[in-house]
Motif scaffolding. Structure first.
Motif: not given
Length: 114
Positions: A15-20, A24-26, A31-32
């Motif tokens: 769950a932490i990996s998915v949230v991270a 990160l994707g967001a 930023t773009l």
């Protein structure tokens, strides 16, 4: 009990990996988007600023490209109208100055010379 504890830890890590990953994707996407918006706004403003400086230096034929119907586009249209009016005013003023000069020269030529 230990087995449930291990499964809970594994689920929490996933769950932490998915949230991270989603975070990160967001962050990358936002930023773009921010960079794109900054370019969309800054480039026309820079061009408008350069055109204002050119107009200040007497380049009355300078115009700004109207790229969009938003506030920047309306500002560019306003600048173009102002530049056109100033060019016309300058043209008329120069005509008046030339006529006044010709009148003065004709008056001076008509004066008797001692």
């Amino acid at each position: 009990m230990q087995r449930a504890d291990i499964q809970s830890r594994d689920r929490a890590r996933r769950a932490i990996s998915v949230v991270a990953g989603v975070s990160l994707g967001a962050l990358v996407v936002s930023t773009l988007v921010a960079l794109h918006l900054a370019r969309t706004v800054v480039r026309p403003l820079r061009h408008l600023t350069e055109s204002v400086d050119a107009l200040r230096l007497g380049e009355f034929d300078r115009r700004v490209e109207v790229a969009s119907p938003d506030e920047l586009g309306r500002l560019a249209e306003g600048f173009n109208r102002m530049a056109k009016a100033l060019a016309e005013f300058r043209r008329l003023n120069l005509g008046e100055v030339v006529r006044a000069k010709e009148t003065l020269e004709a008056t001076l030529a008509a004066l008797p010379m001692p």
